[in-house]
Design a protein around this motif. Structure first.
Motif, PDB file in Angstrom:
ATOM      1  N   TYR A 107       0.846  -1.204   0.000  1.00 20.91           N
ATOM      2  CA  TYR A 107       0.000   0.000   0.000  1.00 20.91           C
ATOM      3  C   TYR A 107       0.878   1.249   0.000  1.00 20.91           C
ATOM      4  O   TYR A 107       1.750   1.410   0.856  1.00 20.91           O
ATOM      5  N   LYS A 108       0.646   2.092  -0.978  1.00 19.30           N
ATOM      6  CA  LYS A 108       1.399   3.335  -1.148  1.00 19.30           C
ATOM      7  C   LYS A 108       2.913   3.105  -1.146  1.00 19.30           C
ATOM      8  O   LYS A 108       3.677   3.918  -0.614  1.00 19.30           O
ATOM      9  N   ALA A 109       3.320   1.989  -1.713  1.00 18.37           N
ATOM     10  CA  ALA A 109       4.757   1.682  -1.752  1.00 18.37           C
ATOM     11  C   ALA A 109       5.379   2.245  -3.027  1.00 18.37           C
ATOM     12  O   ALA A 109       4.691   2.408  -4.039  1.00 18.37           O
ATOM     13  N   ASP A 110       6.680   2.537  -2.985  1.00 21.19           N
ATOM     14  CA  ASP A 110       7.331   2.994  -4.225  1.00 21.19           C
ATOM     15  C   ASP A 110       7.662   1.792  -5.107  1.00 21.19           C
ATOM     16  O   ASP A 110       7.603   0.641  -4.669  1.00 21.19           O
ATOM     17  N   VAL A 111       8.003   2.091  -6.350  1.00 17.61           N
ATOM     18  CA  VAL A 111       8.206   1.018  -7.333  1.00 17.61           C
ATOM     19  C   VAL A 111       9.321   0.067  -6.889  1.00 17.61           C
ATOM     20  O   VAL A 111       9.205  -1.161  -7.031  1.00 17.61           O
ATOM     21  N   ALA A 112      10.396   0.625  -6.322  1.00 17.60           N
ATOM     22  CA  ALA A 112      11.524  -0.230  -5.931  1.00 17.60           C
ATOM     23  C   ALA A 112      11.092  -1.236  -4.861  1.00 17.60           C
ATOM     24  O   ALA A 112      11.479  -2.404  -4.904  1.00 17.60           O
ATOM     25  N   SER A 113      10.274  -0.780  -3.926  1.00 22.04           N
ATOM     26  CA  SER A 113       9.816  -1.697  -2.874  1.00 22.04           C
ATOM     27  C   SER A 113       8.903  -2.774  -3.452  1.00 22.04           C
ATOM     28  O   SER A 113       8.985  -3.951  -3.083  1.00 22.04           O
ATOM     29  N   LEU A 114       8.002  -2.353  -4.353  1.00 22.23           N
ATOM     30  CA  LEU A 114       7.104  -3.334  -4.975  1.00 22.23           C
ATOM     31  C   LEU A 114       7.905  -4.360  -5.765  1.00 22.23           C
ATOM     32  O   LEU A 114       7.646  -5.558  -5.704  1.00 22.23           O
ATOM     33  N   GLU A 115       8.916  -3.881  -6.473  1.00 29.18           N
ATOM     34  CA  GLU A 115       9.754  -4.789  -7.268  1.00 29.18           C
ATOM     35  C   GLU A 115      10.506  -5.757  -6.343  1.00 29.18           C
ATOM     36  O   GLU A 115      10.590  -6.958  -6.608  1.00 29.18           O
ATOM     37  N   GLY A 116      11.033  -5.224  -5.243  1.00 27.87           N
ATOM     38  CA  GLY A 116      11.764  -6.067  -4.286  1.00 27.87           C
ATOM     39  C   GLY A 116      10.868  -7.153  -3.716  1.00 27.87           C
ATOM     40  O   GLY A 116      11.275  -8.306  -3.566  1.00 27.87           O
ATOM     41  N   LEU A 117       9.628  -6.775  -3.436  1.00 24.35           N
ATOM     42  CA  LEU A 117       8.670  -7.720  -2.866  1.00 24.35           C
ATOM     43  C   LEU A 117       8.360  -8.842  -3.857  1.00 24.35           C
ATOM     44  O   LEU A 117       8.413 -10.029  -3.523  1.00 24.35           O
ATOM     45  N   TRP A 118       8.055  -8.447  -5.096  1.00 27.92           N
ATOM     46  CA  TRP A 118       7.644  -9.457  -6.077  1.00 27.92           C
ATOM     47  C   TRP A 118       8.813 -10.366  -6.462  1.00 27.92           C
ATOM     48  O   TRP A 118       8.666 -11.579  -6.607  1.00 27.92           O
ATOM     49  N   CYS A 119      10.011  -9.769  -6.609  1.00 26.44           N
ATOM     50  CA  CYS A 119      11.178 -10.596  -6.957  1.00 26.44           C
ATOM     51  C   CYS A 119      11.487 -11.570  -5.822  1.00 26.44           C
ATOM     52  O   CYS A 119      11.876 -12.714  -6.067  1.00 26.44           O
ATOM     53  N   MET A 279      -6.456   0.229  -7.713  1.00 28.03           N
ATOM     54  CA  MET A 279      -5.940  -0.890  -6.915  1.00 28.03           C
ATOM     55  C   MET A 279      -5.521  -0.381  -5.531  1.00 28.03           C
ATOM     56  O   MET A 279      -5.813  -1.002  -4.503  1.00 28.03           O
ATOM     57  N   GLN A 280      -4.838   0.756  -5.516  1.00 28.26           N
ATOM     58  CA  GLN A 280      -4.378   1.303  -4.241  1.00 28.26           C
ATOM     59  C   GLN A 280      -5.571   1.715  -3.368  1.00 28.26           C
ATOM     60  O   GLN A 280      -5.572   1.515  -2.164  1.00 28.26           O
ATOM     61  N   GLU A 281      -6.593   2.241  -4.036  1.00 29.76           N
ATOM     62  CA  GLU A 281      -7.797   2.619  -3.293  1.00 29.76           C
ATOM     63  C   GLU A 281      -8.436   1.377  -2.661  1.00 29.76           C
ATOM     64  O   GLU A 281      -8.793   1.353  -1.488  1.00 29.76           O
ATOM     65  N   PHE A 282      -8.536   0.312  -3.469  1.00 26.57           N
ATOM     66  CA  PHE A 282      -9.114  -0.937  -2.956  1.00 26.57           C
ATOM     67  C   PHE A 282      -8.277  -1.474  -1.790  1.00 26.57           C
ATOM     68  O   PHE A 282      -8.814  -1.881  -0.749  1.00 26.57           O
ATOM     69  N   LEU A 283      -6.957  -1.443  -1.968  1.00 28.10           N
ATOM     70  CA  LEU A 283      -6.071  -1.966  -0.911  1.00 28.10           C
ATOM     71  C   LEU A 283      -6.276  -1.232   0.409  1.00 28.10           C
ATOM     72  O   LEU A 283      -6.344  -1.841   1.478  1.00 28.10           O
ATOM     73  N   GLY A 284      -6.384   0.095   0.308  1.00 30.29           N
ATOM     74  CA  GLY A 284      -6.616   0.902   1.517  1.00 30.29           C
ATOM     75  C   GLY A 284      -7.884   0.452   2.218  1.00 30.29           C
ATOM     76  O   GLY A 284      -7.908   0.261   3.438  1.00 30.29           O
ATOM     77  N   GLU A 285      -8.942   0.235   1.421  1.00 31.33           N
ATOM     78  CA  GLU A 285     -10.227  -0.191   2.016  1.00 31.33           C
ATOM     79  C   GLU A 285     -10.116  -1.606   2.598  1.00 31.33           C
ATOM     80  O   GLU A 285     -10.639  -1.904   3.667  1.00 31.33           O
ATOM     81  N   TYR A 286      -9.405  -2.459   1.874  1.00 33.55           N
ATOM     82  CA  TYR A 286      -9.262  -3.856   2.319  1.00 33.55           C
ATOM     83  C   TYR A 286      -8.498  -3.910   3.645  1.00 33.55           C
ATOM     84  O   TYR A 286      -8.883  -4.629   4.582  1.00 33.55           O
ATOM     85  N   LEU A 287      -7.437  -3.128   3.731  1.00 32.93           N
ATOM     86  CA  LEU A 287      -6.653  -3.117   4.977  1.00 32.93           C
ATOM     87  C   LEU A 287      -7.492  -2.571   6.133  1.00 32.93           C
ATOM     88  O   LEU A 287      -7.430  -3.074   7.253  1.00 32.93           O
ATOM     89  N   GLN A 288      -8.293  -1.577   5.810  1.00 34.84           N
ATOM     90  CA  GLN A 288      -9.192  -1.035   6.856  1.00 34.84           C
ATOM     91  C   GLN A 288     -10.171  -2.097   7.326  1.00 34.84           C
ATOM     92  O   GLN A 288     -10.469  -2.210   8.511  1.00 34.84           O
ATOM     93  N   SER A 289     -10.660  -2.912   6.370  1.00 40.79           N
ATOM     94  CA  SER A 289     -11.631  -3.946   6.751  1.00 40.79           C
ATOM     95  C   SER A 289     -10.968  -4.996   7.644  1.00 40.79           C
ATOM     96  O   SER A 289     -11.608  -5.556   8.533  1.00 40.79           O
ATOM     97  N   LEU A 290      -9.674  -5.255   7.426  1.00 39.10           N
ATOM     98  CA  LEU A 290      -8.975  -6.201   8.307  1.00 39.10           C
ATOM     99  C   LEU A 290      -8.860  -5.602   9.708  1.00 39.10           C
ATOM    100  O   LEU A 290      -9.074  -6.283  10.712  1.00 39.10           O
ATOM    101  N   ASP A 291      -8.525  -4.323   9.749  1.00 39.00           N
ATOM    102  CA  ASP A 291      -8.386  -3.659  11.063  1.00 39.00           C
ATOM    103  C   ASP A 291      -9.721  -3.547  11.786  1.00 39.00           C
ATOM    104  O   ASP A 291      -9.792  -3.654  13.011  1.00 39.00           O
ATOM    105  N   ALA A 292     -10.808  -3.359  10.985  1.00 37.92           N
ATOM    106  CA  ALA A 292     -12.128  -3.149  11.591  1.00 37.92           C
ATOM    107  C   ALA A 292     -12.636  -4.380  12.311  1.00 37.92           C
ATOM    108  O   ALA A 292     -13.581  -4.313  13.095  1.00 37.92           O
TER     109      ALA A 292
END
Ligand code: 8Z2
Length: 294
Positions: A107-119, A279-292
């Motif tokens: 969520y709100k990650a920069d490209v390098a972090s997303l790339e690091g995660l997926w790799c 996608m980022q908007e959905f992720l924000g809502e999804y994470l909120q639903s986990l916290d809720a």
């Protein structure tokens, strides 16, 4: 048991006997430095049996971030060099085996972090799926998406009752990568059911996963599951280790080849999907639903 790696002269060193699959590919980054001590895993090796237990320990959900995945991958590679014959993958949590990719880091990650995660995900899968070690997932909690990937990339799955397992990728707006689709098809009794499961984000209970063939056995406690895991590994005699490892590799070689040919494309799809504002908007809502849920 203390974390340690020991030499096991009783067993053949599989990594020497079984040639690694030679698939040309450019090197993809992992976010880990190999000198870092383990932070999120505990590795114990029983020198009598040659069986290693790798315990995932990243509370609260064993969510997979790049560092964690790099650590798991490195442990497997180390075990291959250390004359181990079998690996049991389990969780220190009594509730969650792994909740999959760390969505908070998507969520709100920069490209390098997303790339690091997926790799890191790609590299971990490749290592676990292709290892000559006999692999058992002892699923002592929920195993969702990337958590289910760890389970189905292993050769045998033993699960405790009353948990959930499955791949909810499409539900969270991600397409299932073809190499993970192939991994799922590799263990499911029917391709039709595999397609149904992955397109509909089907999540099974432990009991229904057993019926569907997604897991191989249920156990009523972690102790019983450990015994069953060891029994599975012990069912392969020392004499057969090399032949079985080569046969396993041959079964999996085509899936690995397809992966190597498409990994850059796969990474590009993930990056473009993750960076979409919707996608980022959905992720924000999804994470909120986990916290809720609290
Ligand atoms: C080969 C085929 C395979 C193909 C598979 C394809 C893999 C390719 C790419 C992989 C993609 C993914 O994995 S995407 C990830 C998809 N995963 C999910 O959607 C799982 C979402 N989580 C859940 O459904 C639930 O948390 C569940 C795991 C069942 C546990 O439920 P519980 O009620 O026991 O626990 P909860 O209270 O919900 O969660 C405990 C805490 O963990 C956090 N948490 C839960 N999930 C988290 C997550 N993914 N990332 C970060 N944090 C997470 C919560 O926010 C809570 O934080 P606190 O509030 O701080 O305590």
């Amino acid at each position: 048991m203390a974390t340690r790696i020991i030499h096991l002269p009783k067993y053949s060193r599989l990594s020497c006997l079984v040639k690694p699959l030679t698939i040309s590919a450019r090197t993809f980054a992992t976010a880990t430095a190999s000198t870092n001590p383990p932070q999120f895993t505990t590795l114990s090796v029983d020198d009598r049996t040659g069986i290693a237990t790798l315990t995932l320990n990243r509370p609260p959900a064993n969510a997979l971030n790049a560092l964690f995945m790099g650590e798991i991958q490195r442990s497997i590679t180390d075990l291959e060099k250390e004359n181990c014959r079998g690996l049991i993958l389990t969780s220190s949590s009594q509730r969650i085996f792994s909740a999959g990719l760390d969505l908070k880091e998507c969520y709100k990650a920069d490209v390098a972090s997303l790339e690091g995660l997926w790799c890191a995900l790609q590299n971990l899968w490749r290592t676990l799926f292709s290892t000559p070690l006999i692999t058992v997932a002892l699923i002592n909690g929920h195993a969702i998406a990337g958590g289910c990937m760890l389970a189905v990339s292993s050769e045998y799955r033993i699960m405790l009752p009353n948990f959930k397992i499955g791949v909810n990728e499409t539900m969270v707006g991600l397409a299932v990568p073809s190499w993970l689709m192939d991994t799922y098809i590799n263990i499911m009794p029917s391709r039709r059911i595999a397609e149904w499961d992955l397109t509909s984000s089907r999540i099974y209970s432990s009991e229904s996963a057993l019926k569907a063939g997604l897991v191989d056995e249920l156990a009523s406690s972690k102790e019983e599951a450990l015994q069953k895991s060891a029994a599975f590994i012990d069912s392969f005699s020392k004499r057969t280790l090399m032949a079985r490892a080569i046969t396993k590799q041959q079964f999996r070689a085509e899936i690995l080849r397809n992966f190597e040919q498409n990994r850059q494309h796969d990474l590009d799809i993930y990056l473009s999907t993750m960076q979409k504002p919707s996608m980022q908007e959905f992720l924000g809502e999804y994470l909120q639903s986990l916290d809720a849920k609290k």
